[in-house]
Design an enzyme around this catalytic site. Structure first.
Site, PDB file in Angstrom:
ATOM      1  N   SER A 116      -4.053   7.084  13.212  1.00  0.00           N
ATOM      2  CA  SER A 116      -3.561   7.142  14.603  1.00  0.00           C
ATOM      3  C   SER A 116      -4.734   7.312  15.574  1.00  0.00           C
ATOM      4  O   SER A 116      -5.843   7.714  15.181  1.00  0.00           O
ATOM      5  CB  SER A 116      -2.580   8.310  14.769  1.00  0.00           C
ATOM      6  N   ASN A 117      -4.482   7.018  16.845  1.00  0.00           N
ATOM      7  CA  ASN A 117      -5.570   7.102  17.830  1.00  0.00           C
ATOM      8  C   ASN A 117      -6.053   8.538  18.018  1.00  0.00           C
ATOM      9  O   ASN A 117      -7.237   8.767  18.276  1.00  0.00           O
ATOM     10  CB  ASN A 117      -5.121   6.475  19.154  1.00  0.00           C
ATOM     11  N   GLU A 118      -5.141   9.507  17.833  1.00  0.00           N
ATOM     12  CA  GLU A 118      -5.581  10.913  17.924  1.00  0.00           C
ATOM     13  C   GLU A 118      -6.580  11.206  16.798  1.00  0.00           C
ATOM     14  O   GLU A 118      -7.610  11.859  17.004  1.00  0.00           O
ATOM     15  CB  GLU A 118      -4.381  11.870  17.806  1.00  0.00           C
ATOM     16  N   GLU A 148     -10.761  -3.023   4.860  1.00  0.00           N
ATOM     17  CA  GLU A 148      -9.797  -3.706   5.708  1.00  0.00           C
ATOM     18  C   GLU A 148     -10.441  -4.305   6.963  1.00  0.00           C
ATOM     19  O   GLU A 148      -9.937  -5.254   7.542  1.00  0.00           O
ATOM     20  CB  GLU A 148      -8.723  -2.690   6.111  1.00  0.00           C
ATOM     21  N   GLN A 194       0.847  -1.201   0.000  1.00  0.00           N
ATOM     22  CA  GLN A 194       0.000   0.000   0.000  1.00  0.00           C
ATOM     23  C   GLN A 194       0.878   1.245   0.000  1.00  0.00           C
ATOM     24  O   GLN A 194       1.590   1.496   0.975  1.00  0.00           O
ATOM     25  CB  GLN A 194      -0.869  -0.012   1.261  1.00  0.00           C
ATOM     26  N   TYR A 201       0.500   4.748   0.296  1.00  0.00           N
ATOM     27  CA  TYR A 201      -0.206   5.988   0.635  1.00  0.00           C
ATOM     28  C   TYR A 201       0.772   6.977   1.308  1.00  0.00           C
ATOM     29  O   TYR A 201       0.995   8.065   0.799  1.00  0.00           O
ATOM     30  CB  TYR A 201      -1.350   5.724   1.627  1.00  0.00           C
ATOM     31  N   SER A 202       1.297   6.584   2.499  1.00  0.00           N
ATOM     32  CA  SER A 202       2.044   7.534   3.337  1.00  0.00           C
ATOM     33  C   SER A 202       3.317   8.024   2.672  1.00  0.00           C
ATOM     34  O   SER A 202       3.982   7.281   1.945  1.00  0.00           O
ATOM     35  CB  SER A 202       2.408   6.884   4.672  1.00  0.00           C
TER      36      SER A 202
HETATM   37  C1  LIG Z   1       3.638  -0.564  11.546  1.00  0.00           C
HETATM   38  C2  LIG Z   1       3.203   0.428  10.519  1.00  0.00           C
HETATM   39  C3  LIG Z   1       2.874   0.001   9.238  1.00  0.00           C
HETATM   40  C4  LIG Z   1       2.478   0.924   8.265  1.00  0.00           C
HETATM   41  N1  LIG Z   1       2.209   0.469   6.992  1.00  0.00           N
HETATM   42  C5  LIG Z   1       1.882   1.358   6.035  1.00  0.00           C
HETATM   43  C6  LIG Z   1       1.690   0.925   4.679  1.00  0.00           C
HETATM   44  O1  LIG Z   1       1.817  -0.263   4.356  1.00  0.00           O
HETATM   45  N2  LIG Z   1       1.385   1.849   3.740  1.00  0.00           N
HETATM   46  C7  LIG Z   1       1.243   3.171   4.043  1.00  0.00           C
HETATM   47  O2  LIG Z   1       0.932   3.945   3.145  1.00  0.00           O
HETATM   48  N3  LIG Z   1       1.435   3.618   5.315  1.00  0.00           N
HETATM   49  C8  LIG Z   1       1.761   2.746   6.311  1.00  0.00           C
HETATM   50  N4  LIG Z   1       1.979   3.180   7.597  1.00  0.00           N
HETATM   51  C9  LIG Z   1       1.928   4.621   7.864  1.00  0.00           C
HETATM   52  C10 LIG Z   1       0.770   5.077   8.727  1.00  0.00           C
HETATM   53  O3  LIG Z   1      -0.412   5.080   7.966  1.00  0.00           O
HETATM   54  C11 LIG Z   1       1.149   6.481   9.249  1.00  0.00           C
HETATM   55  O4  LIG Z   1       2.245   6.325  10.132  1.00  0.00           O
HETATM   56  C12 LIG Z   1       0.004   7.142   9.970  1.00  0.00           C
HETATM   57  O5  LIG Z   1      -1.011   7.496   9.066  1.00  0.00           O
HETATM   58  C13 LIG Z   1       0.473   8.415  10.720  1.00  0.00           C
HETATM   59  O6  LIG Z   1       1.140   9.271   9.847  1.00  0.00           O
HETATM   60  P1  LIG Z   1       2.594   9.835  10.203  1.00  0.00           P
HETATM   61  O7  LIG Z   1       3.459   8.708  10.626  1.00  0.00           O
HETATM   62  O8  LIG Z   1       3.035  10.671   9.058  1.00  0.00           O
HETATM   63  O9  LIG Z   1       2.389  10.754  11.489  1.00  0.00           O
HETATM   64  P2  LIG Z   1       1.788  12.224  11.504  1.00  0.00           P
HETATM   65  O10 LIG Z   1       0.540  12.267  10.694  1.00  0.00           O
HETATM   66  O11 LIG Z   1       2.862  13.191  11.202  1.00  0.00           O
HETATM   67  O12 LIG Z   1       1.372  12.355  13.029  1.00  0.00           O
HETATM   68  C14 LIG Z   1       2.324  12.613  14.071  1.00  0.00           C
HETATM   69  C15 LIG Z   1       1.565  12.731  15.380  1.00  0.00           C
HETATM   70  O13 LIG Z   1       0.649  13.846  15.320  1.00  0.00           O
HETATM   71  C16 LIG Z   1      -0.675  13.406  15.570  1.00  0.00           C
HETATM   72  N5  LIG Z   1      -1.607  14.124  14.698  1.00  0.00           N
HETATM   73  C17 LIG Z   1      -1.495  14.311  13.346  1.00  0.00           C
HETATM   74  N6  LIG Z   1      -2.562  14.992  12.878  1.00  0.00           N
HETATM   75  C18 LIG Z   1      -3.375  15.216  13.943  1.00  0.00           C
HETATM   76  C19 LIG Z   1      -4.630  15.855  14.100  1.00  0.00           C
HETATM   77  N7  LIG Z   1      -5.282  16.365  13.050  1.00  0.00           N
HETATM   78  N8  LIG Z   1      -5.187  15.896  15.334  1.00  0.00           N
HETATM   79  C20 LIG Z   1      -4.552  15.346  16.407  1.00  0.00           C
HETATM   80  N9  LIG Z   1      -3.339  14.734  16.319  1.00  0.00           N
HETATM   81  C21 LIG Z   1      -2.768  14.664  15.118  1.00  0.00           C
HETATM   82  C22 LIG Z   1      -0.683  11.914  15.217  1.00  0.00           C
HETATM   83  O14 LIG Z   1      -1.688  11.222  15.899  1.00  0.00           O
HETATM   84  C23 LIG Z   1       0.698  11.489  15.674  1.00  0.00           C
HETATM   85  O15 LIG Z   1       0.699  11.277  17.075  1.00  0.00           O
HETATM   86  C24 LIG Z   1       2.380   2.293   8.589  1.00  0.00           C
HETATM   87  C25 LIG Z   1       2.716   2.730   9.887  1.00  0.00           C
HETATM   88  C26 LIG Z   1       3.126   1.817  10.836  1.00  0.00           C
HETATM   89  C27 LIG Z   1       3.481   2.324  12.217  1.00  0.00           C
END
Ligand SMILES: Cc1cc2nc3c(=O)[nH]c(=O)nc-3n(C[C@H](O)[C@H](O)[C@H](O)COP(=O)(O)OP(=O)(O)OC[C@H]3O[C@@H](n4cnc5c(N)ncnc54)[C@H](O)[C@@H]3O)c2cc1C
Length: 381
Positions: free
Chosen positions: A360-362, A244, A123, A125-126
């Site tokens: 994320s949980n937030e 999912e 996937q 996306y990120s």
């Molecule tokens: C084990 C694992 C597997 C993964 N596999 C995939 C994959 O296969 N494909 C893929 O595309 N992605 C994958 N991901 C990525 C995952 O989807 C992202 O890590 C997730 O969406 C959070 O984005 P970020 O890491 O950029 O954190 P950020 O979005 O930068 O967030 C950082 C912190 O800020 C908080 N935050 C951000 N925005 C807000 C808001 N609006 N309000 C309150 N708090 C907020 C978040 O909760 C977090 O605590 C994976 C991640 C993990 C940990």
């Protein structure tokens, strides 16, 4: 014996006849590379016997099983300690997406190889600047004759190192001032094994590398491999995320029950269970899991699930797993065989990721605040 019970026996018998020691209990969160080749072979046997696509409609080569039977399958699968699946991204995410949003040609090209586990998916996306704020993706795709050409970087791409294909959210037209940023994104199917794609593993806290950085440097895919309309990829991307969740959640929770049983056994064996605080926490873990399972079964069978249910379930199970990981560290203090100690350390470390991936949980609490409680919308870019 009613039909469902006969079905349960059929699943159980198949697993008993096909499960070997080399895959039993292998894989899972934080252990995705464990016995990978053997788990892949097992997934292909499972597919050949028609179990993988149990939930797919008959029209698309599946068995169109009822929800009850899907739950039975996942219960038996987890009870038997069958290995963590290597094919879940294809079977539960891409397959259903193509059924609902793909063209006839895309379905004919991809569904059979997903069903047989001949092609694995990841996937895309990120990105470094787009996780929770997914509309901020900057990977670009431009048409060059009859091909899309992609440039950009993805990150945290689970299993990209073993995947044959990636579904990529990419920008195909620039952001227009005053319009939502998710306009102009497209959902592309991109072959991973080509010179323009570089996969670089990311070393995790657990010491393993299950996810990766993926670089697209003029990577190419055929012009007809856009799912949905060009520029309408956001809708398709959100649909993929929704597929999912389903009956597999029940199997996941039976896996949790096995984890709890194993921790109870460890605490009994090493004397930690004599500590009243540990006993109390183990008992609470059991109560919370019982409530979570009852809630999941009830909401799966309800005609319409309670509002915000996916967010509620995600918040509950991630908090549960992190609590169990923390408890396991305290149980380990009383001593454990090296293999058990290693397993629980990985469990604890990986559980830190549970509250990040899958939204994320937030973000989940934000969804509940706005969509269920009707609180004012958070400021957005
Ligand atoms: C084990 C694992 C597997 C993964 N596999 C995939 C994959 O296969 N494909 C893929 O595309 N992605 C994958 N991901 C990525 C995952 O989807 C992202 O890590 C997730 O969406 C959070 O984005 P970020 O890491 O950029 O954190 P950020 O979005 O930068 O967030 C950082 C912190 O800020 C908080 N935050 C951000 N925005 C807000 C808001 N609006 N309000 C309150 N708090 C907020 C978040 O909760 C977090 O605590 C994976 C991640 C993990 C940990």
């Amino acid at each position: 014996m009613d039909d469902d019970e006969a079905f349960r026996r059929e699943v159980r018998d198949w697993l008993a006849a096909n499960l070997t020691d080399e895959v039993r209990g292998a894989g899972g969160p934080g252990r995705e590379n464990e016995a990978f080749a053997q788990r892949l072979a097992f997934a292909r046997r499972l597919a050949a016997a028609g179990w993988s696509t149990l939930a797919w409609p008959v029209a698309h080569g599946g068995r169109g099983a009822s929800l009850r039977r899907q739950v039975i399958f996942h219960e038996e699968y987890a009870e038997s300690a069958a290995p963590s699946r290597v094919d879940h991204i294809g079977i539960t995410m891409v397959g259903p997406t193509l059924m609902d949003h793909g063209t006839e040609a895309q379905r004919a090209r991809f569904l059979p190889a997903i069903a047989s586990v001949d092609e694995l998916w990841c996937q895309g996306y990120s990105e470094p600047g787009a996780g929770s704020d997914l509309a901020g993706v900057t990977t670009r795709a431009r048409l060059d004759g009859d091909e899309w050409v992609l440039t950009g970087q993805k990150v945290w791409t689970s299993l990209a190192h073993v995947a044959d294909w990636c579904f990529v959210l990419a920008r195909t037209s620039p952001v227009v001032e005053g319009e939502p940023r998710h306009r102009g994104l497209s959902y592309l199917l991109v072959p991973m094994r080509q010179p323009g794609v570089t996969v670089r593993p990311i070393r995790q806290l657990t010491g393993d590398s299950e996810f990766n950085e993926v670089f697209f440097d003029d990577a190419r895919t055929s012009a007809d491999l856009v799912v949905g309309r060009v520029g309408d990829g956001w809708r398709v991307a959100m649909a993929t995320l929704a597929y999912e969740r389903g009956a597999a959640t029940v199997g996941q929770q039976i896996g949790f029950q096995r984890d709890l049983d194993d921790l109870v056994a460890l605490a009994r064996g090493n004397g930690a269970a004599a500590d009243p605080a540990v006993r109390d926490r183990l008992t609470r873990a059991w109560i919370d899991l019982t409530v979570l399972r009852s809630h999941t079964l009830r909401s799966l069978s309800a005609p319409s699930p309670p509002p915000g249910n996916p967010s509620v379930v995600k918040l509950l199970w991630t908090r549960w797993r992190q609590g169990l990981g923390e408890l396991a560290m305290d149980v380990l203090d009383a001593g454990a065989p090296p293999e058990a100690a290693e397993r629980w350390r990985k469990f604890f470390l990986f559980s830190r990721a549970d509250t990040i991936y899958g939204g994320s949980n937030e973000i989940q609490r934000g969804i509940l605040a706005e969509r269920v409680l009707g609180l004012p919308r958070q400021a957005r870019r």
